[in-house]
Every structure is written in structure tokens, then in C-alpha cells.
Design an enzyme around this catalytic site. Structure first.
Site, PDB file in Angstrom:
ATOM      1  N   HIS A  90      -6.333  -7.113  -0.634  1.00 36.77           N
ATOM      2  CA  HIS A  90      -6.501  -5.627  -0.972  1.00 36.77           C
ATOM      3  C   HIS A  90      -5.641  -5.253  -1.991  1.00 36.77           C
ATOM      4  CE1 HIS A  90      -7.119  -6.123   3.332  1.00 36.77           C
ATOM      5  NE2 HIS A  90      -8.022  -5.210   3.421  1.00 36.77           N
ATOM      6  N   ASP A 142      -4.785 -12.686   3.302  1.00 34.80           N
ATOM      7  CA  ASP A 142      -5.875 -12.245   3.713  1.00 34.80           C
ATOM      8  C   ASP A 142      -7.113 -12.530   2.866  1.00 34.80           C
ATOM      9  OD1 ASP A 142      -5.049  -8.713   3.438  1.00 34.80           O
ATOM     10  OD2 ASP A 142      -4.670 -10.494   2.191  1.00 34.80           O
ATOM     11  N   HIS A 159       0.666  -1.277  -0.067  1.00 32.76           N
ATOM     12  CA  HIS A 159      -0.124  -0.184   0.194  1.00 32.76           C
ATOM     13  C   HIS A 159       0.911   1.302  -0.021  1.00 32.76           C
ATOM     14  CE1 HIS A 159      -3.649  -2.265   0.356  1.00 32.76           C
ATOM     15  NE2 HIS A 159      -3.410  -2.831   1.481  1.00 32.76           N
TER      16      HIS A 159
HETATM   17  N1  LIG Z   1     -12.546  -2.163   7.384  1.00 31.23           N
HETATM   18  C1  LIG Z   1     -11.362  -2.616   6.820  1.00 31.23           C
HETATM   19  C2  LIG Z   1     -10.321  -1.406   6.847  1.00 31.23           C
HETATM   20  C3  LIG Z   1      -8.791  -1.999   6.502  1.00 31.23           C
HETATM   21  N2  LIG Z   1      -7.875  -1.117   6.844  1.00 31.23           N
HETATM   22  C4  LIG Z   1      -6.621  -1.057   6.374  1.00 31.23           C
HETATM   23  C5  LIG Z   1      -6.193  -2.576   5.626  1.00 31.23           C
HETATM   24  C6  LIG Z   1      -4.660  -2.842   5.410  1.00 31.23           C
HETATM   25  C7  LIG Z   1      -4.565  -4.241   4.675  1.00 31.23           C
HETATM   26  C8  LIG Z   1      -3.154  -4.284   4.454  1.00 31.23           C
HETATM   27  S1  LIG Z   1      -2.835  -5.714   3.570  1.00 31.23           S
HETATM   28 ZN   LIG Z   2      -4.278  -6.923   2.581  1.00 31.93          ZN
END
Ligand SMILES: NCCCNCCCCCS
Ligand SMILES: [Zn+2]
Length: 343
Positions: A197, A284, A159
Site C-alpha cells: 500500500h 503484503d 499510513h
Molecule cells: N479492501 C482492503 C482494505 C484495506 N484497508 C486498510 C489496509 C491497511 C494496510 C496497512 S499496510
Molecule cells: Zn500495506
């Protein structure tokens, strides 16, 4: 398969993140990497080696100098204000606000971040520097001819863009490794981001370039973080047009849907004929993940590794997300065992 790992990740353990309206204990915590390491050792995946030091130069090949120096000096500056608790940003330069860098640390933190998921603590700088060294050491081992190497990075990186952190990510480990491959003579590098993500940071870093192909399979940003990047119509820009492929999927997607996107991404990677492949390995996508909405099960990760192995490319696996801590080791190492099972 060789694993690169550093205990330095324990130095980074944020207390809270702002998520769904509440300050919540961080999901991105040290036990994640501990569980992955334990599983690698339990199944005798291969040797575990410590990272070598590469310094700031390879980081500065990807990240903005002001951003790097902000992160390097942040905790010292924060402490000088008499604050001994975690830093968190809370104001960001949204549309029609000045894209200028304030003098105040809270303003600088907002300028160099895009969400409240990036606590900075006393040990964060050391931990994120080591995480980069873990990725670069894995890349160096791959350059020696290894078929596959696992860089057990923590914190994750996908990210993080050139000049902003977010989503538990500070430096983009996979992007830094890709740039190092190119700097050492590679012509083309493909990145496959299998984290739940979208890898918004990695996409952003290479978006206008043809020497890195970025492919990502992820929760549809219309309903899922990071919300503001990761749509299917993002194909790259300038000379980079045609070298970015996003495969957003609906909540509830299981292996049957996910594997079709993987096959499509692999077709693009094969056609691109890269010198090497980097996999941003987030798990994830698991059905029990506490912050995610896909439905992959542990055996699916073996198949994922087999499909990636069938590409026949030298592959660097860089650890990204995965927050179901009890199963993160099984799921991540299943991918690597699946990859290794393909001769
Ligand atoms: N309601 C979910 C909020 C997620 N907030 C950040 C997630 C980062 C994932 C990194 S792999
Ligand atoms: Zn993630």
C-alpha cells in the site's frame, strides 16, 4: 543484523475493522510480529535488543501536538463514558465540512483519522509509544555505524500523517526515525516504501521538503487503498518538488514488474546520495496476502534485500504491513538476509 523488538506490541490487539462492508476481525494482529521475531531467531539473523525510551519529543518533531494528546488521552476519555469496548471512528470531515475539532470524542476521533482501520484499546497508547521507541533505538544503533538494523515495529506507521491515523497506523515510525537522523546532523535521508500500500502518511509528512526523498512502490490507488494518494504525478511541492517518486503497479504484478520499479526507485535513491536509507518494510506484496493483489513469492524477498544492499547505504528497516501470518516471518527476514548477503 541486529533486531530491535518490544513485547509491548501485544498490548494492542483490536477486535474489528470495517473492511469491504463488514466488521471483520483485525488483520493487523500480534501474531504478525511474533512470527517475524520467531523467524529472525530461527535463522540466527543476529542479536535481539529491547528498545530504549525516547519520550514524546521525537514524536512531536513529526506529529501535531493535538493529535498526540488525543491519542494519549483517548482511552481514558472513552472509559469515562462507561465504554469498555474498542474505539472506532465513524465520521470524517470530508470536503466542505468544517475542519474544526469537536469536543465530543467521536468527533475528535474522526478529525484525527481517515478510515475505520484504527481501533483504540486500553493498551494502544503503550504499544504505539513502544513501536516508536523500537524505530528510534534502531536509528540510534545505525548512527553508531551499523550497516543495517531491523526495527520490528508493531503497530505499523506509514499510513499515519502528522495529524491523522489510519490503515492500522498511529504514529509514523519511519518518519520519526528519519527526522531523528536529520536532527542528529544528517543532511539527506531517503525512504523506500516497499509495502503493498502507498505510504500516504510518510509522503504527506515530507512532501514539501528536499531533505527527505520519498519513494514508494504500491498497488495503483485507482483500484487500491489508500485510493486518494500515491499517483505517479505526485512529485513533491515547493522545495520538495522532485523529491517524491511513486511507482503504482497493476493488480497481479509479480517480481518481473515489481523489480523494474525497484530498480527505478534505487536509481533515484543513488542519485540523491543520502546519508542513510530507511526501508518501510511491508511484505503484503506476497502472493498469498489476504488483503493485497501483488504476486511476489518468498524467494523474491531475498532478491529485494540484495538489490537494496547493493546501494551500499546504511539502512534502517522498519516493519510495516504483511498479513499472510504464516509466511510473514520468512518473507520479512528473507529481505534482511538478502541485504546481509551483499558484502
Ligand atoms: N479492501 C482492503 C482494505 C484495506 N484497508 C486498510 C489496509 C491497511 C494496510 C496497512 S499496510
Ligand atoms: Zn500495506
Amino acid at each position: 543484523m541486529l533486531t530491535i523488538y518490544s513485547d509491548d506490541h501485544h498490548l494492542h490487539h483490536g477486535k474489528y475493522e470495517l473492511i469491504d462492508g463488514q466488521l471483520t476481525p483485525c488483520f493487523e494482529k500480534p501474531s504478525r510480529a511474533d512470527m517475524v521475531l520467531a523467524r529472525a531467531q530461527k535463522v540466527k539473523l543476529g542479536e535481539v535488543a529491547a528498545p530504549r525510551e525516547f519520550g514524546l519529543a521525537p514524536i512531536l518533531r513529526v506529529h501535531d501536538e493535538g493529535f498526540v494528546h488525543f491519542l494519549k488521552d483517548a482511552w481514558t476519555e472513552w472509559q469515562a463514558m462507561g465504554r469498555d469496548y474498542d474505539m472506532l471512528p465513524f465520521t470524517w470531515p470530508n470536503r466542505r465540512l468544517r475542519q474544526t475539532i469537536p469536543d465530543c470524542i467521536d468527533g475528535k476521533f474522526g478529525y484525527y483519522s481517515f478510515d475505520a482501520g484504527v481501533p483504540i484499546t486500553a493498551g494502544t497508547w503503550q504499544a504505539v509509544s513502544s513501536s516508536v521507541n523500537v524505530a528510534l533505538t534502531g536509528q540510534a544503533e545505525l548512527a553508531k555505524g551499523a550497516r543495517g538494523v531491523f526495527s520490528l515495529c508493531r503497530p505499523p506507521g506509514h499510513h499515519a500523517a502528522a495529524d491523522y491515523m489510519g490503515g492500522y497506523c498511529y504514529f509514523n515510525n519511519a518518519a520519526i526515525a528519519a527526522q531523528a537522523m536529520l536532527d542528529q546532523g544528517a543532511s539527506r535521508v531517503a525512504i523506500l516504501d516497499v509495502d503493498y500500500h502507498h505510504g500516504n502518511g510518510t509522503q504527506d509528512i515530507f512532501y514539501d521538503r528536499a531533505d527527505v526523498l520519498f519513494t514508494s512502490i504500491h498497488g495503483d490507488p485507482r483500484f487500491e487503498y489508500p485510493f486518494f494518494l500515491g499517483y505517479a504525478d505526485e512529485k513533491g511541492e515547493g522545495v520538495g518538488r522532485g523529491f517524491n517518486f511513486n511507482y503504482p503497479l497493476a493488480a497481479g504484478s509479480d517480481w518481473s514488474a515489481w523489480s523494474l520499479a525497484l530498480a527505478a526507485a534505487c536509481r533515484q535513491i543513488a542519485a540523491y546520495a543520502p546519508d542513510a536509507l530507511i526501508v518501510s518494510l511491508g511484505v503484503d506484496t506476497f502472493k498469498e496476502d489476504p488483503i493485497s493483489q501483488f504476486k511476489l513469492d518468498s524467494p523474491d524477498y531475498l532478491r529485494m534485500g540484495e538489490v537494496i544492499g547493493a546501494l551500499g547505504l546504511q539502512t534502517l528497516f522498519v516493519m510495516e504491513g504483511g498479513y499472510a501470518v504464516e509466511e510473514i516471518g520468512i518473507n520479512a527476514i528473507n529481505v534482511l538476509q538478502g541485504f546481509d548477503s551483499v558484502t
